[in-house]
Design a protein around this motif. Structure first.
Motif, PDB file in Angstrom:
ATOM      1  N   GLN A   1     -20.006  23.043 -38.783  1.00  0.00           N
ATOM      2  CA  GLN A   1     -20.706  24.555 -38.956  1.00  0.00           C
ATOM      3  C   GLN A   1     -20.281  25.243 -37.856  1.00  0.00           C
ATOM      4  O   GLN A   1     -20.145  24.710 -36.642  1.00  0.00           O
ATOM      5  CB  GLN A   1     -21.957  24.478 -39.400  1.00  0.00           C
ATOM      6  N   ALA A   2     -20.415  26.705 -37.919  1.00  0.00           N
ATOM      7  CA  ALA A   2     -20.509  27.566 -36.704  1.00  0.00           C
ATOM      8  C   ALA A   2     -21.766  27.566 -36.281  1.00  0.00           C
ATOM      9  O   ALA A   2     -22.902  27.596 -37.396  1.00  0.00           O
ATOM     10  CB  ALA A   2     -20.088  28.969 -37.304  1.00  0.00           C
ATOM     11  N   GLY A   3     -21.837  27.638 -34.775  1.00  0.00           N
ATOM     12  CA  GLY A   3     -23.332  27.665 -34.366  1.00  0.00           C
ATOM     13  C   GLY A   3     -23.179  27.830 -32.861  1.00  0.00           C
ATOM     14  O   GLY A   3     -22.287  28.138 -32.156  1.00  0.00           O
ATOM     15  N   VAL A   4     -24.479  27.408 -32.227  1.00  0.00           N
ATOM     16  CA  VAL A   4     -24.673  27.393 -30.770  1.00  0.00           C
ATOM     17  C   VAL A   4     -24.980  26.005 -30.373  1.00  0.00           C
ATOM     18  O   VAL A   4     -25.904  25.467 -31.093  1.00  0.00           O
ATOM     19  CB  VAL A   4     -25.957  28.559 -30.554  1.00  0.00           C
ATOM     20  N   VAL A   5     -24.182  25.609 -29.308  1.00  0.00           N
ATOM     21  CA  VAL A   5     -24.349  24.348 -28.924  1.00  0.00           C
ATOM     22  C   VAL A   5     -25.572  23.781 -27.917  1.00  0.00           C
ATOM     23  O   VAL A   5     -25.502  24.789 -26.970  1.00  0.00           O
ATOM     24  CB  VAL A   5     -22.949  23.637 -28.276  1.00  0.00           C
ATOM     25  N   ALA A   6     -26.243  22.949 -27.955  1.00  0.00           N
ATOM     26  CA  ALA A   6     -27.217  22.725 -27.191  1.00  0.00           C
ATOM     27  C   ALA A   6     -27.572  21.347 -27.154  1.00  0.00           C
ATOM     28  O   ALA A   6     -27.505  20.502 -28.241  1.00  0.00           O
ATOM     29  CB  ALA A   6     -28.544  23.388 -27.752  1.00  0.00           C
ATOM     30  N   GLY A   7     -27.505  20.401 -25.983  1.00  0.00           N
ATOM     31  CA  GLY A   7     -27.883  19.025 -25.964  1.00  0.00           C
ATOM     32  C   GLY A   7     -26.943  18.110 -25.446  1.00  0.00           C
ATOM     33  O   GLY A   7     -26.756  16.703 -25.627  1.00  0.00           O
ATOM     34  N   LEU A   8     -25.847  18.935 -24.881  1.00  0.00           N
ATOM     35  CA  LEU A   8     -24.607  18.087 -24.355  1.00  0.00           C
ATOM     36  C   LEU A   8     -25.113  17.083 -23.299  1.00  0.00           C
ATOM     37  O   LEU A   8     -24.397  16.110 -23.078  1.00  0.00           O
ATOM     38  CB  LEU A   8     -23.644  18.896 -23.929  1.00  0.00           C
TER      39      LEU A   8
ATOM     40  N   HIS B   1     -40.085  23.216 -35.607  1.00  0.00           N
ATOM     41  CA  HIS B   1     -40.486  22.305 -36.365  1.00  0.00           C
ATOM     42  C   HIS B   1     -39.919  22.212 -37.872  1.00  0.00           C
ATOM     43  O   HIS B   1     -39.772  20.954 -38.701  1.00  0.00           O
ATOM     44  CB  HIS B   1     -42.045  22.525 -37.023  1.00  0.00           C
ATOM     45  N   SER B   2     -38.813  23.128 -38.219  1.00  0.00           N
ATOM     46  CA  SER B   2     -38.024  22.922 -39.415  1.00  0.00           C
ATOM     47  C   SER B   2     -36.714  23.669 -39.286  1.00  0.00           C
ATOM     48  O   SER B   2     -36.339  24.072 -40.638  1.00  0.00           O
ATOM     49  CB  SER B   2     -38.873  23.487 -40.578  1.00  0.00           C
ATOM     50  N   ALA B   3     -36.241  24.041 -38.110  1.00  0.00           N
ATOM     51  CA  ALA B   3     -34.950  24.685 -38.279  1.00  0.00           C
ATOM     52  C   ALA B   3     -33.789  23.701 -38.980  1.00  0.00           C
ATOM     53  O   ALA B   3     -33.986  22.410 -38.581  1.00  0.00           O
ATOM     54  CB  ALA B   3     -34.274  25.130 -36.896  1.00  0.00           C
ATOM     55  N   PRO B   4     -32.830  24.011 -39.443  1.00  0.00           N
ATOM     56  CA  PRO B   4     -31.721  22.937 -40.104  1.00  0.00           C
ATOM     57  C   PRO B   4     -30.985  22.421 -38.863  1.00  0.00           C
ATOM     58  O   PRO B   4     -30.579  23.336 -38.055  1.00  0.00           O
ATOM     59  CB  PRO B   4     -31.056  23.877 -41.039  1.00  0.00           C
ATOM     60  N   ILE B   5     -30.307  21.534 -39.052  1.00  0.00           N
ATOM     61  CA  ILE B   5     -29.525  21.081 -37.990  1.00  0.00           C
ATOM     62  C   ILE B   5     -28.421  21.656 -38.033  1.00  0.00           C
ATOM     63  O   ILE B   5     -27.949  22.333 -39.139  1.00  0.00           O
ATOM     64  CB  ILE B   5     -29.212  19.291 -37.965  1.00  0.00           C
TER      65      ILE B   5
ATOM     66  N   VAL C   1     -40.327  19.165 -25.004  1.00  0.00           N
ATOM     67  CA  VAL C   1     -39.436  19.890 -23.810  1.00  0.00           C
ATOM     68  C   VAL C   1     -38.158  19.912 -24.226  1.00  0.00           C
ATOM     69  O   VAL C   1     -37.400  20.991 -23.731  1.00  0.00           O
ATOM     70  CB  VAL C   1     -39.508  19.058 -22.557  1.00  0.00           C
ATOM     71  N   LEU C   2     -37.332  19.222 -25.023  1.00  0.00           N
ATOM     72  CA  LEU C   2     -36.185  19.296 -25.659  1.00  0.00           C
ATOM     73  C   LEU C   2     -36.062  20.400 -26.491  1.00  0.00           C
ATOM     74  O   LEU C   2     -35.040  21.315 -26.444  1.00  0.00           O
ATOM     75  CB  LEU C   2     -35.609  18.206 -26.025  1.00  0.00           C
ATOM     76  N   GLU C   3     -36.877  20.545 -27.564  1.00  0.00           N
ATOM     77  CA  GLU C   3     -36.737  21.575 -28.416  1.00  0.00           C
ATOM     78  C   GLU C   3     -36.872  22.929 -27.992  1.00  0.00           C
ATOM     79  O   GLU C   3     -36.573  23.900 -28.174  1.00  0.00           O
ATOM     80  CB  GLU C   3     -37.885  21.319 -29.551  1.00  0.00           C
ATOM     81  N   LYS C   4     -38.076  22.924 -27.006  1.00  0.00           N
ATOM     82  CA  LYS C   4     -38.231  24.424 -26.204  1.00  0.00           C
ATOM     83  C   LYS C   4     -37.020  24.761 -25.229  1.00  0.00           C
ATOM     84  O   LYS C   4     -36.593  25.909 -25.262  1.00  0.00           O
ATOM     85  CB  LYS C   4     -39.611  24.275 -25.286  1.00  0.00           C
TER      86      LYS C   4
ATOM     87  N   LEU D   1     -30.882  19.883 -31.732  1.00  0.00           N
ATOM     88  CA  LEU D   1     -31.026  20.773 -30.829  1.00  0.00           C
ATOM     89  C   LEU D   1     -30.074  21.962 -31.048  1.00  0.00           C
ATOM     90  O   LEU D   1     -30.668  23.199 -30.687  1.00  0.00           O
ATOM     91  CB  LEU D   1     -30.872  20.258 -29.227  1.00  0.00           C
ATOM     92  N   SER D   2     -28.885  21.731 -31.533  1.00  0.00           N
ATOM     93  CA  SER D   2     -28.011  22.834 -31.790  1.00  0.00           C
ATOM     94  C   SER D   2     -28.450  23.592 -32.918  1.00  0.00           C
ATOM     95  O   SER D   2     -28.404  24.743 -33.012  1.00  0.00           O
ATOM     96  CB  SER D   2     -26.539  22.264 -31.960  1.00  0.00           C
ATOM     97  N   GLY D   3     -28.875  22.721 -33.645  1.00  0.00           N
ATOM     98  CA  GLY D   3     -29.624  23.682 -34.989  1.00  0.00           C
ATOM     99  C   GLY D   3     -30.780  24.574 -34.459  1.00  0.00           C
ATOM    100  O   GLY D   3     -30.992  25.631 -35.121  1.00  0.00           O
ATOM    101  N   ILE D   4     -31.615  24.341 -33.616  1.00  0.00           N
ATOM    102  CA  ILE D   4     -32.487  24.993 -33.166  1.00  0.00           C
ATOM    103  C   ILE D   4     -31.998  26.226 -32.133  1.00  0.00           C
ATOM    104  O   ILE D   4     -32.444  27.486 -32.583  1.00  0.00           O
ATOM    105  CB  ILE D   4     -33.533  24.359 -32.205  1.00  0.00           C
TER     106      ILE D   4
END
Length: 293
Positions: free
Chosen positions: A50-57, A271-275, A146-149, A113-116
């Protein structure tokens, strides 16, 4: 995002280690160990579906390295960067057994994290042109706050308080038990240090007036209509930070931002953003006959 500061490794390592221990159980990856020869090497691709923003590498890299220090990763998309559907985010190289043993843990962190980050970016884009910042809340997964924020920051948002000791936030239950807004504020002010700010949650304009009379630092305008938010911002007149909260969606965010509020807090981001759907794919010809030197 060039200004996105990575989380310290000392924070990441125990979280990733705990997740790996949970997944590896008591005997490790018995499936991969049974099927894949010990000397098999592979190059696998982290592909966005999916298109999105990457986080958590950084978490992805930690997951692979804790299983096998010999694994390497080549990034194709930076942390906080935008990715298109079908685009390769990174390539990972090393022992095929190790790659597959760490796969699910790495993907769990990256997808969540990318979903958030992606959901946050959508709200940030929705309020572009207004002064309001998109902020998160304490409605987070236990142990992963700490990861989600961090992921909210990766998506261009900002963080509300991290924990109960960051700032005073007087909510409806505090007021009900204390008896009234003024009493709650006065008790808080007498108990805290000079560096601590006080915010009060209000759901009516009358309560807002009471909070302003007590000279609070910020007001949380809870579940107010756009009309009441506009009036509330005018009443505050810059004397306090204004925060809108309650059932914020991408469709409603722009109208709320147009009222002039400083902050828009959104609990569902954490708390509920889709991945964001990301997979670890083996190339069509990727098998143990292709060994890395």
């Amino acid at each position: 995002m060039g200004s996105l500061a990575p989380l310290p490794q000392v924070i990441l390592e125990p979280i990733v280690r705990g997740a790996l221990l949970e997944d590896l159980g008591r005997a490790g990856d018995i499936t991969s160990d049974a099927i894949i020869p010990v000397d098999c090497k592979a190059t696998l691709a982290l592909n966005a579906r999916q298109a999105g923003v990457v986080a958590g590498l950084d978490l992805v890299m930690f997951a692979f390295l804790l299983v096998d220090p010999g694994i390497s990763m080549q990034l194709r998309c930076p942390e906080g960067g935008k990715v298109s559907a079908g685009e390769t985010i990174a390539l990972v190289n090393g022992s095929a057994r190790s790659l597959l043993s760490a796969e699910r843990t790495a993907l769990n962190f990256l997808c969540k994290l990318s979903g958030i980050a992606t959901a946050t970016a959508g709200l940030v884009n929705a309020v572009r042109g207004h002064n309001a910042k998109i902020v998160c809340t304490r409605k987070t997964t236990p142990g992963l706050r700490v990861l989600e924020k961090y992921a909210v920051r990766a998506g261009g948002g900002s963080n509300h308080r991290f924990a109960l000791d960051d700032a005073v936030l007087i909510k409806d239950n505090h007021i009900a038990i204390a008896g009234d807004i003024r009493t709650a504020i006065e008790r808080a002010r007498s108990a805290i240090g000079h560096m601590v700010k006080i915010e009060v949650e209000v759901d009516t304009l009358d309560r807002l007036e009471m909070a302003l009379q007590a000279s609070v630092d910020a007001v949380l305008l809870d579940n107010m209509s756009v009309e009441d938010l506009t009036t509330a911002v005018a009443m505050v007149g810059g004397r306090a930070i204004t925060e809108a909260s309650g059932r914020i969606t991408r469709a409603s965010a722009a109208g709320i931002a147009a009222t002039g509020v400083d902050l828009i807090s959104v609990g569902w981001l954490t708390h509920s953003a889709p991945i964001l759907d990301v997979g670890l794919d083996v190339p069509v010809d990727g098998n143990c006959s292709q060994r890395l030197n």
